[in-house]
Design a protein around this motif. Structure first.
Motif, PDB file in Angstrom:
ATOM      1  N   LEU A   1       0.632  -1.196   0.171  1.00  0.00           N
ATOM      2  CA  LEU A   1      -0.118   0.183   0.002  1.00  0.00           C
ATOM      3  C   LEU A   1       0.876   1.191   0.009  1.00  0.00           C
ATOM      4  N   CYS A   2       1.874   1.139   0.751  1.00  0.00           N
ATOM      5  CA  CYS A   2       2.812   2.401   0.830  1.00  0.00           C
ATOM      6  C   CYS A   2       3.456   2.543  -0.771  1.00  0.00           C
ATOM      7  N   LEU A   3       3.720   1.383  -1.286  1.00  0.00           N
ATOM      8  CA  LEU A   3       4.153   1.773  -2.885  1.00  0.00           C
ATOM      9  C   LEU A   3       3.053   2.227  -3.780  1.00  0.00           C
ATOM     10  N   VAL A   4       1.765   1.850  -3.476  1.00  0.00           N
ATOM     11  CA  VAL A   4       0.668   2.297  -4.440  1.00  0.00           C
ATOM     12  C   VAL A   4       0.500   3.715  -4.078  1.00  0.00           C
ATOM     13  N   LEU A   5       0.418   4.129  -2.760  1.00  0.00           N
ATOM     14  CA  LEU A   5       0.317   5.755  -2.484  1.00  0.00           C
ATOM     15  C   LEU A   5       1.644   6.532  -2.927  1.00  0.00           C
ATOM     16  N   LEU A   6       2.596   5.941  -2.875  1.00  0.00           N
ATOM     17  CA  LEU A   6       3.580   6.822  -3.343  1.00  0.00           C
ATOM     18  C   LEU A   6       3.395   7.148  -4.983  1.00  0.00           C
ATOM     19  N   ALA A   7       3.217   6.091  -5.549  1.00  0.00           N
ATOM     20  CA  ALA A   7       2.877   6.067  -7.085  1.00  0.00           C
ATOM     21  C   ALA A   7       1.826   6.967  -7.274  1.00  0.00           C
ATOM     22  N   TRP A   8       0.830   6.875  -6.533  1.00  0.00           N
ATOM     23  CA  TRP A   8      -0.308   7.522  -6.744  1.00  0.00           C
ATOM     24  C   TRP A   8       0.079   9.248  -6.705  1.00  0.00           C
ATOM     25  N   ASN A   9       0.753   9.608  -5.380  1.00  0.00           N
ATOM     26  CA  ASN A   9       1.158  10.944  -5.241  1.00  0.00           C
ATOM     27  C   ASN A   9       2.523  11.410  -5.654  1.00  0.00           C
ATOM     28  N   TRP A  10       2.967  10.772  -6.598  1.00  0.00           N
ATOM     29  CA  TRP A  10       4.238  10.870  -7.053  1.00  0.00           C
ATOM     30  C   TRP A  10       4.717  12.406  -7.645  1.00  0.00           C
ATOM     31  N   ARG A  11       3.637  13.170  -7.832  1.00  0.00           N
ATOM     32  CA  ARG A  11       4.008  14.651  -8.376  1.00  0.00           C
ATOM     33  C   ARG A  11       4.139  15.316  -6.875  1.00  0.00           C
TER      34      ARG A  11
END
Length: 419
Positions: A375-385
């Motif tokens: 889930l950490c990786l998913v959120l970081l990818a989602w909020n990468w900007r």
């Protein structure tokens, strides 16, 4: 005048409520479990009020970030006290070391702070304002950066069989750097209400003296009451046949973590949810650096055996617990990578914590840790900007520069709650 009188009466009432806890602790008297839980629990609650009022007033003289860090250090003293005692006993007795109670208490306290404290502040904020996102001040990017650095280090500790002096040097150094950079954040104008406003109306010298007395007195009350409060809860649990490991991991930290959670909830209820969340983030930084880093020292001093590669021993279960706690920390950092928390994210933090609370299967702990990491990786990818901007804010604070723009800024107080 009436409002000021009521404010000072409230301060006096909270100070009086703290007194029995302090007196009983220093007298060495331990009341029956239920009475002890009530007396010492009330003292901790009253101390949390005093601590929040004193720290809010302190923002007139120091930065909000430093004030919140001081709150966090004072409020986390009970957790330090309990874990130091457990680590000391482990060093003096190999049988105690095998039980792993120091790591159990440390991991339980850290997971409680994020799994219950962070969502609780959010839902108080949502209840008062009906706003679906809690946005923290951009200065919190500094805490999140140090928390990320500590988490990236701690998550590899389970690969070894000890928490050693090397870990002490790394983690305590991170804490010292964090406090140094926090102290450099410029003071901002604050709007005080209630007892904090009455204290703030005093002249400089009396105001600062009252703030110092409140902080020292509340620290004494918390430090004196937390351990006997935890012991009272443990004794109550033992009467119902609950295991010692479970009590030390969850019930004792519930007592020792209560001061900072109470302070954060009080701030959120008074319309300062961003500051309340700041207290909890700062508490997490303290525990994830200073607390873990100093456990090997207590163990080695008690054992009388020093070395760079030895320290507090870790068995398979303790390594799993540290991995799960570090993975939860990584997920929590990803939640605030954009300096916001949504209803879904707050609910996820709580539900993931609540559903694994009573699971003792070692494979389940690893699976939950992997779920947090995914889930950490998913959120970081989602909020990468948002990640570069948060990092730039943190490094700007470290260099003593003003933060560019004001995209994430909040007013001094959260929006007025809906009626």
């Amino acid at each position: 005048m009436g409002a000021d009188r009521r404010a000072w009466l409230a301060i006096g009432a909270m100070a009086t409520a703290c007194a029995p806890g302090i007196a009983l602790r220093f007298a060495g008297y331990h009341p029956p479990a239920v009475a002890g839980a009530a007396i010492f629990g009330l003292a901790i609650l009253a101390a949390a009020f005093l601590l929040s009022w004193g720290a809010e007033t302190a923002e007139m003289d120091i930065s909000q970030g430093l004030a919140l860090a001081i709150i966090a250090i004072i409020a986390v003293l009970p957790e330090y006290a309990v874990d130091f005692v457990l680590a000391w006993k482990a060093g003096a007795d190999p049988a105690e070391a095998e039980r792993g109670l120091a790591v159990a208490n440390m991991t339980g306290g850290n997971r409680l702070l994020i799994g219950i404290g962070w969502p609780l502040v959010f839902f108080l904020f949502f209840y008062r304002t009906r706003i679906k996102e809690l946005i923290v001040d951009r200065e919190r990017s500094l805490e999140l950066t140090f928390l990320a650095a500590a988490t990236a280090y701690v998550i590899f500790i389970p690969l070894r069989s000890h928490v050693s002096v090397i870990d002490t040097i790394v983690l305590v150094s991170l804490f010292v750097m964090y406090m140094f950079f926090t102290s450099r954040v410029e003071t901002e104008e604050v709007e005080l209400v209630g007892p904090a406003r009455a204290i703030g109306a005093l002249q400089n010298a009396p105001r600062r003296a009252v703030v110092v007395v409140l902080l020292v007195y509340s620290a004494a009350a918390i430090f004196a009451s937390a351990e006997p409060f935890a012991e009272s809860l443990v004794h109550i649990g033992e009467q119902f046949g609950v295991s010692e490991f479970f009590l030390i991991q969850w019930l004792a930290p519930l007592a020792s973590e209560s001061p900072e959670v109470l302070v954060a909830c009080l701030l959120a209820w008074r319309g300062r949810a961003a500051a309340g969340m700041g207290v909890l983030i700062s508490s997490k930084v303290n525990q994830w650096t200073l607390l873990i880093g100093t456990l090997p020292v207590a163990f080695l001093v008690s054992a009388g055996d020093f070395g760079w590669t030895i320290g507090l021993p870790l068995d398979a279960r303790q390594r799993d617990e540290i991995f799960l706690t570090a993975a939860q920390s990584a997920f929590a950092i990803a939640v605030f990578a954009n300096l916001k928390m949504s209803r879904v994210e707050a609910a996820a933090l709580f539900l993931l914590f609540a559903t694994q609370l009573f699971i003792t299967n070692e494979h389940a702990r690893v699976l939950y840790g992997m779920a947090y990491a995914a889930l950490c990786l998913v959120l970081l990818a989602w909020n990468w900007r948002d990640l570069p901007r948060t990092a730039r804010d943190a490094f700007a604070i470290m260099r003593g520069r003003e933060l560019p723009g004001a995209e994430h800024e909040l007013p001094a107080r959260d929006p007025d709650p809906v009626p």
